[in-house]
Design a protein around this motif. Sequence first.
Motif, PDB file in Angstrom:
ATOM      1  N   PRO A  55       0.839  -1.206   0.000  1.00 38.14           N
ATOM      2  CA  PRO A  55       0.000   0.000   0.000  1.00 38.14           C
ATOM      3  C   PRO A  55       0.870   1.251   0.000  1.00 38.14           C
ATOM      4  CG  PRO A  55      -0.783  -1.602   1.625  1.00 38.14           C
ATOM      5  CD  PRO A  55       0.531  -2.112   1.104  1.00 38.14           C
ATOM      6  N   GLU A  56       0.461   2.268  -0.757  1.00 40.47           N
ATOM      7  CA  GLU A  56       1.270   3.475  -0.915  1.00 40.47           C
ATOM      8  C   GLU A  56       1.522   4.204   0.391  1.00 40.47           C
ATOM      9  OE1 GLU A  56       0.138   6.165  -3.980  1.00 40.47           O
ATOM     10  OE2 GLU A  56      -0.068   4.576  -5.466  1.00 40.47           O
ATOM     11  N   ASP A  57       0.604   4.083   1.352  1.00 40.78           N
ATOM     12  CA  ASP A  57       0.732   4.822   2.604  1.00 40.78           C
ATOM     13  C   ASP A  57       1.253   3.969   3.763  1.00 40.78           C
ATOM     14  OD1 ASP A  57      -1.547   3.242   2.725  1.00 40.78           O
ATOM     15  OD2 ASP A  57      -2.719   4.719   3.826  1.00 40.78           O
ATOM     16  N   GLN A  58       1.619   2.696   3.480  1.00 42.98           N
ATOM     17  CA  GLN A  58       2.065   1.808   4.541  1.00 42.98           C
ATOM     18  C   GLN A  58       3.428   1.185   4.233  1.00 42.98           C
ATOM     19  OE1 GLN A  58      -1.262  -0.931   4.795  1.00 42.98           O
ATOM     20  NE2 GLN A  58      -1.880   0.045   6.709  1.00 42.98           N
ATOM     21  N   PHE A  59       4.141   0.885   5.301  1.00 40.82           N
ATOM     22  CA  PHE A  59       5.461   0.276   5.224  1.00 40.82           C
ATOM     23  C   PHE A  59       5.449  -0.915   6.170  1.00 40.82           C
ATOM     24  CE2 PHE A  59       9.861  -0.332   6.377  1.00 40.82           C
ATOM     25  CZ  PHE A  59      10.592   0.065   5.271  1.00 40.82           C
ATOM     26  N   TYR A  60       5.998  -2.044   5.724  1.00 40.81           N
ATOM     27  CA  TYR A  60       6.036  -3.230   6.574  1.00 40.81           C
ATOM     28  C   TYR A  60       7.444  -3.430   7.123  1.00 40.81           C
ATOM     29  CZ  TYR A  60       5.344  -7.883   8.395  1.00 40.81           C
ATOM     30  OH  TYR A  60       5.261  -8.972   9.238  1.00 40.81           O
ATOM     31  N   LEU A  61       7.528  -3.486   8.446  1.00 39.37           N
ATOM     32  CA  LEU A  61       8.792  -3.752   9.119  1.00 39.37           C
ATOM     33  C   LEU A  61       8.628  -4.998   9.972  1.00 39.37           C
ATOM     34  CD1 LEU A  61      11.692  -2.879   9.899  1.00 39.37           C
ATOM     35  CD2 LEU A  61      10.646  -1.585  11.791  1.00 39.37           C
ATOM     36  N   SER A  62       9.472  -5.983   9.733  1.00 37.01           N
ATOM     37  CA  SER A  62       9.479  -7.198  10.528  1.00 37.01           C
ATOM     38  C   SER A  62      10.676  -7.128  11.473  1.00 37.01           C
ATOM     39  CB  SER A  62       9.552  -8.432   9.630  1.00 37.01           C
ATOM     40  OG  SER A  62       9.182  -9.575  10.358  1.00 37.01           O
ATOM     41  N   VAL A  63      10.410  -7.325  12.759  1.00 33.58           N
ATOM     42  CA  VAL A  63      11.420  -7.118  13.794  1.00 33.58           C
ATOM     43  C   VAL A  63      11.668  -8.422  14.533  1.00 33.58           C
ATOM     44  CG1 VAL A  63      12.002  -5.777  15.856  1.00 33.58           C
ATOM     45  CG2 VAL A  63      10.558  -4.760  14.084  1.00 33.58           C
ATOM     46  N   ALA A  64      12.941  -8.778  14.679  1.00 35.04           N
ATOM     47  CA  ALA A  64      13.329  -9.955  15.460  1.00 35.04           C
ATOM     48  C   ALA A  64      14.215  -9.501  16.613  1.00 35.04           C
ATOM     49  CB  ALA A  64      14.067 -10.975  14.598  1.00 35.04           C
ATOM     50  N   PRO A  65      13.600  -9.022  17.702  1.00 36.06           N
ATOM     51  CA  PRO A  65      14.416  -8.660  18.853  1.00 36.06           C
ATOM     52  C   PRO A  65      15.166  -9.900  19.342  1.00 36.06           C
ATOM     53  CG  PRO A  65      12.102  -8.104  19.203  1.00 36.06           C
ATOM     54  CD  PRO A  65      12.189  -8.916  17.974  1.00 36.06           C
ATOM     55  N   PHE A  66      16.334  -9.699  19.930  1.00 38.03           N
ATOM     56  CA  PHE A  66      17.096 -10.851  20.389  1.00 38.03           C
ATOM     57  C   PHE A  66      17.838 -10.520  21.679  1.00 38.03           C
ATOM     58  CE2 PHE A  66      20.288  -8.438  18.212  1.00 38.03           C
ATOM     59  CZ  PHE A  66      21.500  -8.759  18.810  1.00 38.03           C
ATOM     60  N   VAL A  67      18.185 -11.569  22.421  1.00 37.06           N
ATOM     61  CA  VAL A  67      18.989 -11.428  23.619  1.00 37.06           C
ATOM     62  C   VAL A  67      20.413 -11.896  23.332  1.00 37.06           C
ATOM     63  CG1 VAL A  67      19.287 -12.160  26.024  1.00 37.06           C
ATOM     64  CG2 VAL A  67      16.991 -11.657  25.141  1.00 37.06           C
ATOM     65  N   GLU A  68      20.548 -13.065  22.662  1.00 35.50           N
ATOM     66  CA  GLU A  68      21.878 -13.640  22.451  1.00 35.50           C
ATOM     67  C   GLU A  68      22.284 -13.819  20.992  1.00 35.50           C
ATOM     68  OE1 GLU A  68      22.335 -17.205  24.724  1.00 35.50           O
ATOM     69  OE2 GLU A  68      21.673 -16.241  26.574  1.00 35.50           O
ATOM     70  N   THR A  69      21.379 -14.271  20.128  1.00 27.28           N
ATOM     71  CA  THR A  69      21.781 -14.584  18.753  1.00 27.28           C
ATOM     72  C   THR A  69      20.879 -13.912  17.727  1.00 27.28           C
ATOM     73  OG1 THR A  69      20.433 -16.594  18.714  1.00 27.28           O
ATOM     74  CG2 THR A  69      22.736 -16.839  19.391  1.00 27.28           C
ATOM     75  N   THR A  70      21.515 -13.527  16.614  1.00 31.48           N
ATOM     76  CA  THR A  70      20.777 -12.883  15.527  1.00 31.48           C
ATOM     77  C   THR A  70      21.469 -13.209  14.207  1.00 31.48           C
ATOM     78  OG1 THR A  70      19.764 -10.800  14.793  1.00 31.48           O
ATOM     79  CG2 THR A  70      22.041 -10.682  15.611  1.00 31.48           C
ATOM     80  N   HIS A  71      20.957 -12.651  13.133  1.00 29.72           N
ATOM     81  CA  HIS A  71      21.580 -12.779  11.810  1.00 29.72           C
ATOM     82  C   HIS A  71      21.441 -11.439  11.107  1.00 29.72           C
ATOM     83  CE1 HIS A  71      17.295 -13.374  10.928  1.00 29.72           C
ATOM     84  NE2 HIS A  71      17.560 -13.021   9.684  1.00 29.72           N
ATOM     85  N   GLU A  72      22.297 -11.197  10.128  1.00 27.83           N
ATOM     86  CA  GLU A  72      22.194  -9.965   9.347  1.00 27.83           C
ATOM     87  C   GLU A  72      21.127 -10.123   8.291  1.00 27.83           C
ATOM     88  OE1 GLU A  72      25.636  -7.987   7.855  1.00 27.83           O
ATOM     89  OE2 GLU A  72      26.868  -8.688   9.528  1.00 27.83           O
ATOM     90  N   CYS A  73      20.351  -9.078   8.085  1.00 31.49           N
ATOM     91  CA  CYS A  73      19.305  -9.105   7.063  1.00 31.49           C
ATOM     92  C   CYS A  73      18.902  -7.667   6.762  1.00 31.49           C
ATOM     93  CB  CYS A  73      18.098  -9.908   7.554  1.00 31.49           C
ATOM     94  SG  CYS A  73      16.926 -10.314   6.243  1.00 31.49           S
ATOM     95  N   ALA A  74      18.468  -7.429   5.551  1.00 33.08           N
ATOM     96  CA  ALA A  74      17.990  -6.100   5.171  1.00 33.08           C
ATOM     97  C   ALA A  74      16.533  -6.143   4.726  1.00 33.08           C
ATOM     98  CB  ALA A  74      18.855  -5.520   4.064  1.00 33.08           C
ATOM     99  N   PHE A  75      16.200  -7.146   3.893  1.00 41.62           N
ATOM    100  CA  PHE A  75      14.837  -7.276   3.378  1.00 41.62           C
ATOM    101  C   PHE A  75      14.283  -8.616   3.840  1.00 41.62           C
ATOM    102  CE2 PHE A  75      17.024  -4.427   0.382  1.00 41.62           C
ATOM    103  CZ  PHE A  75      16.284  -3.289   0.650  1.00 41.62           C
TER     104      PHE A  75
END
Length: 158
Positions: A55-75
């Motif tokens: 949608p032109e007026d909306q943006f989707y952000l997916s968030v993975a909060p973490f305490v110890e482990t994560t991965h790099e990602c942009a999209f």
Amino acid sequence: MLQEHGFADADAHEIIDRLEALPVAERPQDLIASVTATSLQLQDDAGREAELPLPEDQFYLSVAPFVETTHECAFHSLTTCRGELRSRELTVSVVDSGSGDVLAEGPRTTHDNGFLGLWLPRGITAELTCTLEDYTGTASISTQAEDDLTCLTSLQLT
């Protein structure tokens, strides 16, 4: 391709919400679904592709909060990205940096993949805060540019 995956009459918003909410074990293995700042891009294992505008007026952000482990990602990949905190209830706050308006606030539960999805207004910068028990993390986010992240994996809770 969309019909074969049960998305014949769905728009990008609906497909994103449906795929993000699916338990990991039920996510399609023959489909890659990625979210950019402006579209949902789908590709199956037969090489077929589809691109649906957000949608032109909306943006989707997916968030993975973490305490110890994560991965790099942009999209964000709705079918392959995994975060550490699966099915956990967090307190989430999103405050517009320019106006101070609260855009989202309250409890949210991460999906089985460890992510929580936020539909935000396009064209803003904001402060995102996530809290899990005694752990809290804050990140600056943006929904202004075509290369803004749709997958936030750097929000460490300390």
